[in-house]
Design a protein around this motif. Structure first.
Motif, PDB file in Angstrom:
ATOM      1  N   LYS A 108       0.874  -1.175   0.000  1.00  0.00           N
ATOM      2  CA  LYS A 108       0.000   0.000   0.000  1.00  0.00           C
ATOM      3  C   LYS A 108       0.912   1.227   0.000  1.00  0.00           C
ATOM      4  CE  LYS A 108      -3.915  -2.211   2.259  1.00  0.00           C
ATOM      5  NZ  LYS A 108      -4.888  -2.140   1.191  1.00  0.00           N
TER       6      LYS A 108
ATOM      7  N   PRO B 105       1.860   5.195   0.038  1.00  0.00           N
ATOM      8  CA  PRO B 105       1.273   6.316   0.776  1.00  0.00           C
ATOM      9  C   PRO B 105       0.489   7.253  -0.141  1.00  0.00           C
ATOM     10  CG  PRO B 105       3.644   6.593   0.523  1.00  0.00           C
ATOM     11  CD  PRO B 105       3.316   5.235  -0.011  1.00  0.00           C
ATOM     12  N   SER B 106      -0.427   7.982   0.456  1.00  0.00           N
ATOM     13  CA  SER B 106      -1.242   8.924  -0.297  1.00  0.00           C
ATOM     14  C   SER B 106      -0.375   9.994  -0.951  1.00  0.00           C
ATOM     15  CB  SER B 106      -2.237   9.601   0.650  1.00  0.00           C
ATOM     16  OG  SER B 106      -2.901  10.638  -0.041  1.00  0.00           O
TER      17      SER B 106
ATOM     18  N   SER C  51     -10.397   7.967  -1.864  1.00  0.00           N
ATOM     19  CA  SER C  51     -10.381   6.574  -1.413  1.00  0.00           C
ATOM     20  C   SER C  51      -9.177   5.848  -1.982  1.00  0.00           C
ATOM     21  CB  SER C  51     -11.681   5.866  -1.798  1.00  0.00           C
ATOM     22  OG  SER C  51     -11.827   5.881  -3.192  1.00  0.00           O
ATOM     23  N   GLU C  52      -8.968   4.642  -1.487  1.00  0.00           N
ATOM     24  CA  GLU C  52      -7.846   3.816  -1.911  1.00  0.00           C
ATOM     25  C   GLU C  52      -8.002   3.448  -3.388  1.00  0.00           C
ATOM     26  OE1 GLU C  52      -7.527   0.367   0.528  1.00  0.00           O
ATOM     27  OE2 GLU C  52      -5.897  -0.501  -0.637  1.00  0.00           O
ATOM     28  N   GLU C  53      -6.931   3.514  -4.132  1.00  0.00           N
ATOM     29  CA  GLU C  53      -6.963   3.168  -5.553  1.00  0.00           C
ATOM     30  C   GLU C  53      -6.112   1.915  -5.781  1.00  0.00           C
ATOM     31  OE1 GLU C  53      -8.795   4.358  -7.805  1.00  0.00           O
ATOM     32  OE2 GLU C  53      -7.896   3.490  -9.578  1.00  0.00           O
ATOM     33  N   HIS C  54      -6.754   0.894  -6.328  1.00  0.00           N
ATOM     34  CA  HIS C  54      -6.013  -0.332  -6.631  1.00  0.00           C
ATOM     35  C   HIS C  54      -5.290  -0.164  -7.964  1.00  0.00           C
ATOM     36  CE1 HIS C  54      -8.682  -1.914  -3.523  1.00  0.00           C
ATOM     37  NE2 HIS C  54      -7.763  -2.838  -3.352  1.00  0.00           N
TER      38      HIS C  54
ATOM     39  N   ASP D 237      -5.648  -7.270  -3.092  1.00  0.00           N
ATOM     40  CA  ASP D 237      -5.012  -6.072  -2.540  1.00  0.00           C
ATOM     41  C   ASP D 237      -3.499  -6.075  -2.752  1.00  0.00           C
ATOM     42  OD1 ASP D 237      -7.357  -4.877  -1.532  1.00  0.00           O
ATOM     43  OD2 ASP D 237      -7.320  -6.242   0.177  1.00  0.00           O
TER      44      ASP D 237
ATOM     45  N   SER E  64      -1.845  -1.117  -4.058  1.00  0.00           N
ATOM     46  CA  SER E  64      -2.797  -0.007  -4.066  1.00  0.00           C
ATOM     47  C   SER E  64      -2.138   1.256  -3.516  1.00  0.00           C
ATOM     48  CB  SER E  64      -4.045  -0.360  -3.245  1.00  0.00           C
ATOM     49  OG  SER E  64      -3.693  -0.642  -1.918  1.00  0.00           O
TER      50      SER E  64
ATOM     51  N   LEU F 266      -3.002   4.525  -1.135  1.00  0.00           N
ATOM     52  CA  LEU F 266      -3.954   4.996  -0.134  1.00  0.00           C
ATOM     53  C   LEU F 266      -4.421   6.409  -0.451  1.00  0.00           C
ATOM     54  CD1 LEU F 266      -2.112   3.675   3.054  1.00  0.00           C
ATOM     55  CD2 LEU F 266      -4.153   2.693   1.969  1.00  0.00           C
ATOM     56  N   ASP F 267      -5.709   6.652  -0.197  1.00  0.00           N
ATOM     57  CA  ASP F 267      -6.253   8.011  -0.269  1.00  0.00           C
ATOM     58  C   ASP F 267      -5.869   8.694  -1.593  1.00  0.00           C
ATOM     59  OD1 ASP F 267      -7.628  10.162   0.877  1.00  0.00           O
ATOM     60  OD2 ASP F 267      -5.797  10.996   1.745  1.00  0.00           O
TER      61      ASP F 267
END
Ligand SMILES: [Zn+2]
Length: 94
Positions: free
Chosen positions: A15, A17-18, A33-36, A45, A48, A50-51
């Protein structure tokens, strides 16, 4: 058809970071929102960010992504038991 089985649980979940804004439109004010990076239906998962995507961009992406996943590779996904949020919901209620 013969296919190799891939255990998605064997892969580390990454994951990122944003980036602090929507990666599609650049808006930094809207809720994101989280983008895969790899669609959930193809890799759960595995990767992805985050944010990372706002609601408006998510609607656009989902429309395209769902069309591809259902109409173009849907039967193949079903045959190999690819990850599915719909399947998860059915399992929870069963
Ligand atoms: Zn956006």
């Amino acid at each position: 058809m013969k296919s190799d089985e891939i255990d998605l649980d064997a892969y580390a979940r990454t994951k990122l970071p944003s980036p602090g804004l929507c990666i599609y439109c650049g808006n930094d004010k809207l809720k994101r929102s989280e983008e895969h990076v790899i669609p959930y239906a193809m890799g759960a998962d595995v990767l992805s960010i985050l944010d990372a995507s706002c609601g408006e961009c998510q609607k656009i992406i989902n429309k395209y992504e769902q069309g591809f996943l259902i109409n173009q590779i849907g039967p193949f996904r079903g045959a190999i038991g690819a990850p599915s949020r719909t399947q998860k919901k059915k399992e929870k209620t069963a």
